[in-house]
Design a protein around this motif. Structure first.
Motif, PDB file in Angstrom:
ATOM      1  N   GLY A  24       0.830  -1.207   0.000  1.00 31.98           N
ATOM      2  CA  GLY A  24       0.000   0.000   0.000  1.00 31.98           C
ATOM      3  C   GLY A  24       0.858   1.248   0.000  1.00 31.98           C
ATOM      4  O   GLY A  24       0.625   2.186  -0.770  1.00 31.98           O
ATOM      5  N   SER A  25       1.887   1.242   0.832  1.00 30.17           N
ATOM      6  CA  SER A  25       2.777   2.392   0.938  1.00 30.17           C
ATOM      7  C   SER A  25       3.671   2.537  -0.295  1.00 30.17           C
ATOM      8  O   SER A  25       3.804   3.623  -0.859  1.00 30.17           O
ATOM      9  CB  SER A  25       3.645   2.240   2.190  1.00 30.17           C
ATOM     10  OG  SER A  25       4.623   3.235   2.242  1.00 30.17           O
ATOM     11  N   GLY A  28       0.911   2.028  -3.707  1.00 32.02           N
ATOM     12  CA  GLY A  28      -0.431   2.608  -3.729  1.00 32.02           C
ATOM     13  C   GLY A  28      -1.533   1.575  -3.841  1.00 32.02           C
ATOM     14  O   GLY A  28      -2.674   1.918  -4.187  1.00 32.02           O
ATOM     15  N   ALA A  29      -1.241   0.322  -3.535  1.00 35.80           N
ATOM     16  CA  ALA A  29      -2.248  -0.738  -3.613  1.00 35.80           C
ATOM     17  C   ALA A  29      -3.290  -0.542  -2.523  1.00 35.80           C
ATOM     18  O   ALA A  29      -2.958  -0.181  -1.392  1.00 35.80           O
ATOM     19  CB  ALA A  29      -1.589  -2.104  -3.471  1.00 35.80           C
ATOM     20  N   LYS A  30      -4.551  -0.768  -2.890  1.00 41.28           N
ATOM     21  CA  LYS A  30      -5.646  -0.641  -1.934  1.00 41.28           C
ATOM     22  C   LYS A  30      -6.288  -2.012  -1.744  1.00 41.28           C
ATOM     23  O   LYS A  30      -6.441  -2.772  -2.697  1.00 41.28           O
ATOM     24  CB  LYS A  30      -6.669   0.361  -2.437  1.00 41.28           C
ATOM     25  CG  LYS A  30      -6.112   1.771  -2.477  1.00 41.28           C
ATOM     26  CD  LYS A  30      -7.134   2.753  -2.983  1.00 41.28           C
ATOM     27  CE  LYS A  30      -6.606   4.168  -3.005  1.00 41.28           C
ATOM     28  NZ  LYS A  30      -5.379   4.382  -3.697  1.00 41.28           N
ATOM     29  N   VAL A  31      -6.676  -2.308  -0.508  1.00 42.99           N
ATOM     30  CA  VAL A  31      -7.319  -3.584  -0.208  1.00 42.99           C
ATOM     31  C   VAL A  31      -8.712  -3.589  -0.826  1.00 42.99           C
ATOM     32  O   VAL A  31      -9.547  -2.739  -0.513  1.00 42.99           O
ATOM     33  CB  VAL A  31      -7.414  -3.828   1.309  1.00 42.99           C
ATOM     34  CG1 VAL A  31      -8.177  -5.106   1.605  1.00 42.99           C
ATOM     35  CG2 VAL A  31      -6.027  -3.866   1.932  1.00 42.99           C
ATOM     36  N   GLN A  32      -8.935  -4.537  -1.718  1.00 44.49           N
ATOM     37  CA  GLN A  32     -10.245  -4.710  -2.343  1.00 44.49           C
ATOM     38  C   GLN A  32     -11.052  -5.760  -1.571  1.00 44.49           C
ATOM     39  O   GLN A  32     -12.239  -5.615  -1.382  1.00 44.49           O
ATOM     40  CB  GLN A  32     -10.071  -5.126  -3.807  1.00 44.49           C
ATOM     41  CG  GLN A  32     -11.351  -5.247  -4.581  1.00 44.49           C
ATOM     42  CD  GLN A  32     -11.077  -5.693  -6.006  1.00 44.49           C
ATOM     43  OE1 GLN A  32     -10.269  -6.567  -6.249  1.00 44.49           O
ATOM     44  NE2 GLN A  32     -11.779  -5.094  -6.946  1.00 44.49           N
ATOM     45  N   LEU A  57      -5.431  -7.049  -3.601  1.00 43.24           N
ATOM     46  CA  LEU A  57      -4.966  -5.664  -3.615  1.00 43.24           C
ATOM     47  C   LEU A  57      -5.113  -5.140  -5.031  1.00 43.24           C
ATOM     48  O   LEU A  57      -4.712  -5.799  -5.991  1.00 43.24           O
ATOM     49  CB  LEU A  57      -3.503  -5.579  -3.186  1.00 43.24           C
ATOM     50  CG  LEU A  57      -3.150  -6.129  -1.812  1.00 43.24           C
ATOM     51  CD1 LEU A  57      -1.662  -5.899  -1.534  1.00 43.24           C
ATOM     52  CD2 LEU A  57      -3.997  -5.512  -0.731  1.00 43.24           C
ATOM     53  N   GLN A  58      -5.673  -3.952  -5.150  1.00 41.83           N
ATOM     54  CA  GLN A  58      -5.890  -3.355  -6.470  1.00 41.83           C
ATOM     55  C   GLN A  58      -5.067  -2.087  -6.600  1.00 41.83           C
ATOM     56  O   GLN A  58      -4.940  -1.299  -5.661  1.00 41.83           O
ATOM     57  CB  GLN A  58      -7.370  -3.045  -6.674  1.00 41.83           C
ATOM     58  CG  GLN A  58      -7.676  -2.573  -8.083  1.00 41.83           C
ATOM     59  CD  GLN A  58      -9.169  -2.499  -8.341  1.00 41.83           C
ATOM     60  OE1 GLN A  58      -9.967  -2.317  -7.444  1.00 41.83           O
ATOM     61  NE2 GLN A  58      -9.541  -2.643  -9.598  1.00 41.83           N
ATOM     62  N   PHE A  59      -4.524  -1.905  -7.794  1.00 45.61           N
ATOM     63  CA  PHE A  59      -3.742  -0.720  -8.122  1.00 45.61           C
ATOM     64  C   PHE A  59      -4.618   0.261  -8.885  1.00 45.61           C
ATOM     65  O   PHE A  59      -5.686  -0.094  -9.391  1.00 45.61           O
ATOM     66  CB  PHE A  59      -2.515  -1.120  -8.944  1.00 45.61           C
ATOM     67  CG  PHE A  59      -1.640  -2.101  -8.211  1.00 45.61           C
ATOM     68  CD1 PHE A  59      -0.731  -1.680  -7.262  1.00 45.61           C
ATOM     69  CD2 PHE A  59      -1.756  -3.461  -8.454  1.00 45.61           C
ATOM     70  CE1 PHE A  59       0.057  -2.575  -6.564  1.00 45.61           C
ATOM     71  CE2 PHE A  59      -0.964  -4.373  -7.771  1.00 45.61           C
ATOM     72  CZ  PHE A  59      -0.061  -3.929  -6.823  1.00 45.61           C
ATOM     73  N   ASP A  60      -4.171   1.507  -9.003  1.00 48.47           N
ATOM     74  CA  ASP A  60      -4.952   2.537  -9.687  1.00 48.47           C
ATOM     75  C   ASP A  60      -5.333   2.142 -11.104  1.00 48.47           C
ATOM     76  O   ASP A  60      -6.373   2.539 -11.609  1.00 48.47           O
ATOM     77  CB  ASP A  60      -4.188   3.868  -9.705  1.00 48.47           C
ATOM     78  CG  ASP A  60      -4.111   4.497  -8.326  1.00 48.47           C
ATOM     79  OD1 ASP A  60      -4.920   4.150  -7.443  1.00 48.47           O
ATOM     80  OD2 ASP A  60      -3.211   5.341  -8.130  1.00 48.47           O
TER      81      ASP A  60
END
Length: 138
Positions: A24-25, A28-32, A57-60
């Motif tokens: 994430g750091s 920039g991956a966000k937990v989906q 984890l999803q990326f932009d």
């Protein structure tokens, strides 16, 4: 054969929470999606209840990676902690592909009816590549 996706699947042997924060750091991956063993298996050992059973984890860009802590028996070493996860829309095709890739390799987890309603199994093919299968039951 209708393979809906082929996604990197990473196994962390108890360090998935740390990896999620790191990716994430750093990326920039966000937990989906995040499911813990205790959420899916009532009979799991107390020491595993908070372990990550499955996370996406999803990326932009929309790209994803999947990950898990695995099980206490999983002791990831370099080269063994990465799998290719296949999502197949037919149980018969999933079984056939599983059997074909297993020839000359090693079955890690035979195909089972998984708690999330699909067939699931994993293997290492004859080239040393690890695969995870998720397919419809029919």
């Amino acid at each position: 054969m209708a393979i809906k996706s082929a996604t990197p699947y990473l196994v962390f042997g108890g360090k998935a929470e740390e990896a999620i924060a790191f990716y994430g750091s750093a990326l920039g991956a966000k937990v989906q999606t995040l499911q813990r063993f205790g959420d899916m298996q009532n009979d799991c050992p107390e020491s595993m209840k908070n372990w990550v059973m499955h996370a996406v984890l999803q990326f932009d860009s929309g790209a994803v990676i999947m990950l898990s802590d695995g099980s206490p028996e999983d002791k990831p070493t370099p080269g063994s902690s990465t799998h290719v996860a296949l999502d197949i829309d037919s149980g018969a095709q999933g079984r056939a592909a599983f059997e074909a890739l297993a020839k000359g390799g090693a079955v890690i987890q035979p195909l089972i009816e998984a708690p999330w309603g699909a067939l699931f199994g994993s293997l290492q093919d004859r080239f040393g590549i690890r695969w995870m299968f998720n397919s419809a039951k029919t």
